[in-house]
Scaffold this motif. Structure first.
Motif, PDB file in Angstrom:
ATOM      1  N   LEU A  14     -12.644  10.900 -20.420  1.00  0.00           N
ATOM      2  CA  LEU A  14     -13.133  11.252 -21.864  1.00  0.00           C
ATOM      3  C   LEU A  14     -13.462  10.174 -22.657  1.00  0.00           C
ATOM      4  O   LEU A  14     -14.677  10.256 -23.268  1.00  0.00           O
ATOM      5  N   LYS A  15     -12.315  10.238 -23.306  1.00  0.00           N
ATOM      6  CA  LYS A  15     -11.392   9.484 -23.988  1.00  0.00           C
ATOM      7  C   LYS A  15     -12.038   7.987 -24.306  1.00  0.00           C
ATOM      8  O   LYS A  15     -13.152   7.723 -25.425  1.00  0.00           O
ATOM      9  N   VAL A  16     -11.836   7.080 -23.607  1.00  0.00           N
ATOM     10  CA  VAL A  16     -12.332   5.825 -23.788  1.00  0.00           C
ATOM     11  C   VAL A  16     -13.317   5.559 -23.031  1.00  0.00           C
ATOM     12  O   VAL A  16     -14.427   4.590 -23.728  1.00  0.00           O
ATOM     13  N   GLU A  17     -14.149   5.966 -21.687  1.00  0.00           N
ATOM     14  CA  GLU A  17     -15.265   5.726 -20.756  1.00  0.00           C
ATOM     15  C   GLU A  17     -16.654   5.711 -22.094  1.00  0.00           C
ATOM     16  O   GLU A  17     -17.146   3.999 -21.600  1.00  0.00           O
ATOM     17  N   PRO A  18     -17.131   6.521 -22.750  1.00  0.00           N
ATOM     18  CA  PRO A  18     -18.082   6.206 -23.772  1.00  0.00           C
ATOM     19  C   PRO A  18     -17.885   4.533 -23.809  1.00  0.00           C
ATOM     20  O   PRO A  18     -19.219   4.332 -24.718  1.00  0.00           O
ATOM     21  N   ILE A  19     -16.788   4.275 -24.883  1.00  0.00           N
ATOM     22  CA  ILE A  19     -16.257   2.931 -25.307  1.00  0.00           C
ATOM     23  C   ILE A  19     -16.858   1.889 -24.432  1.00  0.00           C
ATOM     24  O   ILE A  19     -17.367   0.865 -24.193  1.00  0.00           O
ATOM     25  N   LEU A  20     -15.745   2.027 -22.693  1.00  0.00           N
ATOM     26  CA  LEU A  20     -15.825   1.023 -21.952  1.00  0.00           C
ATOM     27  C   LEU A  20     -16.985   0.885 -21.954  1.00  0.00           C
ATOM     28  O   LEU A  20     -17.688  -0.226 -21.052  1.00  0.00           O
ATOM     29  N   ILE A  21     -17.717   2.096 -21.633  1.00  0.00           N
ATOM     30  CA  ILE A  21     -19.153   1.684 -20.604  1.00  0.00           C
ATOM     31  C   ILE A  21     -20.118   0.923 -21.495  1.00  0.00           C
ATOM     32  O   ILE A  21     -21.619   0.249 -21.152  1.00  0.00           O
ATOM     33  N   GLN A  22     -20.455   0.921 -23.123  1.00  0.00           N
ATOM     34  CA  GLN A  22     -21.022   0.030 -23.967  1.00  0.00           C
ATOM     35  C   GLN A  22     -21.579  -1.990 -23.369  1.00  0.00           C
ATOM     36  O   GLN A  22     -21.941  -2.048 -23.978  1.00  0.00           O
ATOM     37  N   LYS A  23     -19.500  -1.786 -22.491  1.00  0.00           N
ATOM     38  CA  LYS A  23     -20.311  -3.240 -22.213  1.00  0.00           C
ATOM     39  C   LYS A  23     -19.194  -3.818 -20.876  1.00  0.00           C
ATOM     40  O   LYS A  23     -18.412  -3.265 -20.425  1.00  0.00           O
ATOM     41  N   GLU A  24     -20.266  -2.420 -20.107  1.00  0.00           N
ATOM     42  CA  GLU A  24     -19.876  -2.206 -18.357  1.00  0.00           C
ATOM     43  C   GLU A  24     -19.229  -3.680 -17.523  1.00  0.00           C
ATOM     44  O   GLU A  24     -18.832  -2.990 -17.012  1.00  0.00           O
ATOM     45  N   ASP A  25     -19.693  -4.639 -17.858  1.00  0.00           N
ATOM     46  CA  ASP A  25     -19.746  -6.001 -17.117  1.00  0.00           C
ATOM     47  C   ASP A  25     -18.599  -6.039 -17.559  1.00  0.00           C
ATOM     48  O   ASP A  25     -17.994  -6.380 -16.381  1.00  0.00           O
ATOM     49  N   VAL A  26     -18.344  -6.636 -18.859  1.00  0.00           N
ATOM     50  CA  VAL A  26     -16.666  -6.980 -19.001  1.00  0.00           C
ATOM     51  C   VAL A  26     -15.459  -6.407 -18.553  1.00  0.00           C
ATOM     52  O   VAL A  26     -15.094  -6.710 -18.419  1.00  0.00           O
ATOM     53  N   ASN A  27     -16.101  -4.137 -18.826  1.00  0.00           N
ATOM     54  CA  ASN A  27     -14.801  -4.069 -18.668  1.00  0.00           C
ATOM     55  C   ASN A  27     -15.025  -3.111 -17.455  1.00  0.00           C
ATOM     56  O   ASN A  27     -13.996  -2.096 -16.729  1.00  0.00           O
ATOM     57  N   SER A  28     -15.545  -3.996 -16.312  1.00  0.00           N
ATOM     58  CA  SER A  28     -15.596  -3.251 -14.880  1.00  0.00           C
ATOM     59  C   SER A  28     -14.319  -2.653 -14.164  1.00  0.00           C
ATOM     60  O   SER A  28     -14.579  -1.739 -13.690  1.00  0.00           O
ATOM     61  N   LEU A  29     -13.555  -3.920 -14.645  1.00  0.00           N
ATOM     62  CA  LEU A  29     -12.727  -3.910 -13.303  1.00  0.00           C
ATOM     63  C   LEU A  29     -11.305  -2.558 -14.634  1.00  0.00           C
ATOM     64  O   LEU A  29     -11.285  -1.798 -13.611  1.00  0.00           O
ATOM     65  N   PHE A  30     -11.513  -2.566 -15.418  1.00  0.00           N
ATOM     66  CA  PHE A  30     -10.877  -1.119 -16.389  1.00  0.00           C
ATOM     67  C   PHE A  30     -10.841  -0.187 -15.534  1.00  0.00           C
ATOM     68  O   PHE A  30     -10.744   1.125 -15.540  1.00  0.00           O
ATOM     69  N   LEU A  31     -12.959  -0.028 -15.478  1.00  0.00           N
ATOM     70  CA  LEU A  31     -13.532   1.177 -15.261  1.00  0.00           C
ATOM     71  C   LEU A  31     -13.105   1.644 -13.880  1.00  0.00           C
ATOM     72  O   LEU A  31     -13.400   2.571 -12.817  1.00  0.00           O
ATOM     73  N   GLY A  32     -12.718   0.403 -13.266  1.00  0.00           N
ATOM     74  CA  GLY A  32     -13.157   0.947 -11.340  1.00  0.00           C
ATOM     75  C   GLY A  32     -11.718   1.116 -11.055  1.00  0.00           C
ATOM     76  O   GLY A  32     -11.541   2.274  -9.982  1.00  0.00           O
ATOM     77  N   VAL A  33     -10.966   0.412 -12.177  1.00  0.00           N
ATOM     78  CA  VAL A  33      -9.294   1.164 -11.761  1.00  0.00           C
ATOM     79  C   VAL A  33      -9.190   1.986 -12.034  1.00  0.00           C
ATOM     80  O   VAL A  33      -8.405   3.375 -12.029  1.00  0.00           O
ATOM     81  N   LEU A  34      -9.621   2.816 -13.527  1.00  0.00           N
ATOM     82  CA  LEU A  34      -9.803   3.955 -13.802  1.00  0.00           C
ATOM     83  C   LEU A  34     -10.176   5.176 -13.056  1.00  0.00           C
ATOM     84  O   LEU A  34     -10.087   6.748 -12.603  1.00  0.00           O
ATOM     85  N   GLN A  35     -11.409   5.088 -12.132  1.00  0.00           N
ATOM     86  CA  GLN A  35     -11.666   5.329 -11.451  1.00  0.00           C
ATOM     87  C   GLN A  35     -10.736   5.840  -9.910  1.00  0.00           C
ATOM     88  O   GLN A  35     -10.925   7.043  -9.637  1.00  0.00           O
ATOM     89  N   GLY A  36     -10.718   5.073  -9.469  1.00  0.00           N
ATOM     90  CA  GLY A  36      -8.862   4.645  -8.585  1.00  0.00           C
ATOM     91  C   GLY A  36      -7.992   5.698  -9.247  1.00  0.00           C
ATOM     92  O   GLY A  36      -7.286   6.793  -8.237  1.00  0.00           O
ATOM     93  N   ILE A  37      -7.457   5.511  -9.913  1.00  0.00           N
ATOM     94  CA  ILE A  37      -6.783   6.509 -11.043  1.00  0.00           C
ATOM     95  C   ILE A  37      -7.188   8.410 -10.409  1.00  0.00           C
ATOM     96  O   ILE A  37      -6.364   9.146 -10.340  1.00  0.00           O
ATOM     97  N   LYS A  38      -8.084   8.221 -11.013  1.00  0.00           N
ATOM     98  CA  LYS A  38      -8.992   9.733 -11.149  1.00  0.00           C
ATOM     99  C   LYS A  38      -9.242   9.998  -9.511  1.00  0.00           C
ATOM    100  O   LYS A  38      -8.540  11.982  -9.601  1.00  0.00           O
TER     101      LYS A  38
END
Length: 297
Positions: A14-38
């Motif tokens: 909730l804290k970081v996704e609004p920031i990461l999604i602004q560059k979703e392609d560049v941050n795709s690894l971080f976002l994808g791993v975060l989904q895996g953690i969740k």
């Protein structure tokens, strides 16, 4: 300015996704791993931010033994953010096998880490992150057809998984680890095969879906079937299928491999950033990054 460590993945998200999604392609690894953690795929995840007056200015994530992913939101605070992170990593005695980040930032962090720890930096993978929005449909296609991998294919996929890791210089997993991973990937319909006249000649997989994108990885063709365009045709075909569901595809390439970079560009992939994965070694040359796994797998 403080480093805040999160134990709850949903709170961190909730804290970081609004920031990461602004560059979703560049941050795709971080976002994808975060989904895996969740979803419970990773244990002992390290999730942290640097915040000042509740404003996030840096974001970090590590799923041991995989690399620490570094994202610096405020470029003007880069030096002090790195110093604060290093101080906390050392105080908390957190082992740091490797890092991944945009190339200039990764190398700058490595300089600071070396100065503080006496370790030396080792290049694990010089990477290009590519994005695809539309496949070039004028490409010449190799003979054959694609299909989803099935349980009967697991033995072959496991063998190719091993060979892929061996060629890429990745740590070799145990047979059980490979079999478990392959079984899960196949059951989730993540693996795609190319068949020519009934013979399986190439494979690839999808991974780490984000809100609008998905990652292409584990592209492998056995040596005796190469130079026939099978991998390019398979990746083009499946990327086209994935674009029916997602807005874009991304993939990491080894910049030291001109062949793979060439075929992805021919398909329509365009490089968006230079990334690098760096490991750290002790002065005696003993590596503490032997468990590193390439992030595009």
């Amino acid at each position: 300015m403080d480093l805040k460590i999160y134990k709850d993945a949903n709170e961190f998200s909730l804290k970081v996704e609004p920031i990461l999604i602004q560059k979703e392609d560049v941050n795709s690894l971080f976002l994808g791993v975060l989904q895996g953690i969740k979803s419970g795929l990773y244990e002992n995840a390290f999730m942290a931010t640097i915040e000042e007056r509740d404003k996030v200015i840096a974001i970090f994530q590590m799923t041991p033994p995989h690399p620490l992913n570094l994202i610096f939101v405020d470029e003007n605070r880069l030096e002090e953010n790195m110093d604060l992170l290093i101080q906390n990593l050392m105080n908390l005695k957190i082992e740091l096998p490797s890092i991944i980040s945009l190339k200039p930032r990764a190398y700058r962090f490595a300089e600071k880490w070396e100065a503080e720890t006496g370790m030396t930096t080792k290049l694990v993978m010089d990477q290009g992150l590519y994005r695809l929005d539309q496949v070039d449909d004028t490409l010449e296609k190799s003979p054959g057809i694609w299909r989803f991998a099935e349980r009967k294919d697991c033995q072959l996929i496991g063998k190719w998984y091993y060979l892929f890791a061996e060629e890429a210089g990745l740590p070799i997993l145990t047979t059980k680890e490979i079999n478990d991973r392959v079984a899960l990937m196949v059951s989730n319909q993540e693996v795609f095969l190319w068949e020519d006249d009934g013979e399986i000649v190439s494979m690839m997989k999808k991974s780490r879906p984000t809100k609008h994108g998905v990652t292409v990885s584990l592209v492998y063709t056995p040596k005796d079937k190469r130079r026939k365009g099978y991998a390019r045709t398979l990746v083009a075909a499946i990327s086209n299928e994935l674009l029916k569901e997602f807005d874009f595809c991304v993939l990491y390439t080894d910049m030291m491999n001109p062949t793979s970079n060439k075929i992805y560009k021919e398909i329509g992939y365009k490089k968006i950033v230079d990334s690098v994965q760096l490991g750290f070694e002790q002065e005696n040359g003993i590596s503490i990054s032997t468990e590193i796994e390439k992030t595009r797998n």
